[in-house]
Design a protein around this motif. Structure first.
Motif, PDB file in Angstrom:
ATOM      1  N   CYS A 212       0.939  -1.340   0.118  1.00  0.00           N
ATOM      2  CA  CYS A 212       0.036   0.082   0.184  1.00  0.00           C
ATOM      3  C   CYS A 212       1.050   1.225   0.177  1.00  0.00           C
ATOM      4  O   CYS A 212       1.902   1.403   0.670  1.00  0.00           O
ATOM      5  N   ASP A 214       0.983   5.189   0.546  1.00  0.00           N
ATOM      6  CA  ASP A 214       0.141   6.280   1.551  1.00  0.00           C
ATOM      7  C   ASP A 214       0.913   7.412   1.235  1.00  0.00           C
ATOM      8  O   ASP A 214       2.122   7.587   1.318  1.00  0.00           O
ATOM      9  N   ARG A 253      -4.339   6.751   0.262  1.00  0.00           N
ATOM     10  CA  ARG A 253      -3.819   5.619  -0.029  1.00  0.00           C
ATOM     11  C   ARG A 253      -4.347   4.904  -1.315  1.00  0.00           C
ATOM     12  O   ARG A 253      -5.433   5.051  -1.698  1.00  0.00           O
TER      13      ARG A 253
END
Length: 372
Positions: A212, A214, A253
């Motif tokens: 992920c 961010d 995100r």
């Protein structure tokens, strides 16, 4: 478009010629000096900025070959003189205002609203006074230039209040700094020509590590980042800006893909997702191809079941992406359509990007390479 003026007044005499040549080569907007000797030799593509110590400085105003006359202003009387010249239609009028207290800050705001050019030098390291001047001059037709003591400070100045000042005034220490400053001014990221990809297959691939990303920016509903298993093709992965059941939105995100995947950044450069870290940059890309630079705040890598999506472009190019095998992971389709990866069907359309070159350590290179 941001611009820079190079101040050569403090540059040692034996280095001036090299710095000026570098500035001309790098298409720096202007050279600042307190005499005509070097300014008179500049090509017409470079703005000649002559410094006057104050209104009526005969030594400076005795030469009329300048493009901009930058006059030190420390009080309202001096500003009024320059305002009068500006009202006469002189577009070469510029004020330099040193800011070290409330009165000089007010003077700088007034100059920025009234004059074609206003250069400011701030005594204290805080950028709050600059924010105030930028806000005060927001609707004014003139251009604001802020002095920077270093390239690092120039980077900060360009982003203050998101828009920054229009110009940077810097006394460079070397030719390298001139060239770095020129690169720094390329703040706009060009649009990309996206293409429609047709889904061919979706396969459950088993456990792997997914990433992920961010960002430090609020991503819009039509934005994501371009990620792909191959360096020649990318799929537009959606941000978590869209509402989801069971969890809040995370508009910063992107659940991007497996750690070996390529992600497209600025300057046509790619990185593996595994390489990204806090402080790096990637491109936020919309479904229409609009791009902007965003800073990575952190990268989160976790083991999850993976899903492999294989698509094909109209020209036959195969584009693949491995993502987390979960319904809440999304990609973007034509018309800003948001598609859950576990519900993709053969024949559906996704938005993607095809690169023309292969990659070597992230840089495009024209060489033979096969990726499967």
């Amino acid at each position: 478009m941001k611009f820079a003026w190079i101040d050569i007044r403090s540059v040692p005499a034996d280095q001036r010629e090299a710095l000026v040549e570098a500035a001309v080569h790098a298409r720096i907007d202007g050279i600042v000096d307190d005499g005509p000797e070097i300014l008179a030799t500049l090509p017409p593509t470079v703005r000649k900025v002559l410094v006057a110590k104050g209104p009526g400085d005969g030594a400076a105003e005795g030469w009329d070959g300048y493009d901009v006359l930058l006059t030190d202003v420390t009080d309202n009387a001096g500003l009024a003189t320059l305002q009068g010249r500006a009202l006469e239609g002189r577009d070469s009028v510029a004020a330099h205002v040193p800011v070290d207290d409330d009165a000089s800050l007010t003077l700088a705001c007034s100059a920025a609203r009234a004059l074609p050019y206003t250069a400011v030098t701030f005594k204290d390291p805080t950028k709050i006074p600059l924010e105030i001047v930028i806000a005060a001059a927001d609707k004014a037709p003139g251009q604001l230039i802020c002095r920077a003591d270093s390239l690092e400070e120039a980077k900060i100045i360009l982003d203050v209040l998101e828009k920054g000042s229009e110009g940077i005034l810097l006394a460079p220490a070397s030719v390298a700094e001139v060239l770095e400053l020129a690169e720094l001014l390329q703040t706009d990221t060009p649009p990309l020509q996206l293409t429609e990809l047709t889904v061919e297959s979706i396969e459950h691939s088993g456990l792997g590590d997914r990433v992920c990303v961010d960002t430090c920016s609020y991503l819009h509903k039509d934005e994501g980042i371009l990620v792909g298993s191959y360096s020649h093709g990318f799929i537009l992965c959606s941000s978590e800006t869209h509402p989801l059941p069971y969890m809040p939105t995370r508009p910063f995100r992107v659940n991007a893909g497996a750690l070996q995947s390529y992600v497209l950044g600025t300057d046509n450069r790619t990185n593996y997702l595994s390489e990204l870290g806090a402080g790096d940059t990637v491109l936020a890309v919309s479904t229409t191809g609009r791009t902007r630079r965003v800073v990575v705040g952190r990268v989160k890598l976790e083991s999850r079941p993976l899903l492999t999506i294989k698509t094909r472009a109209e020209d036959g190019t195969l584009v693949s992406l491995a993502v987390q095998d979960d319904w809440h992971v999304r990609v973007l389709g034509p018309g800003d359509a948001v598609r859950n990866v576990t519900e993709l069907k053969k024949g559906e359309k996704l938005m993607g990007y095809l690169a023309t070159d292969q990659r070597h350590v992230g840089w495009p290179v024209g060489e033979f390479c096969v990726e499967k």
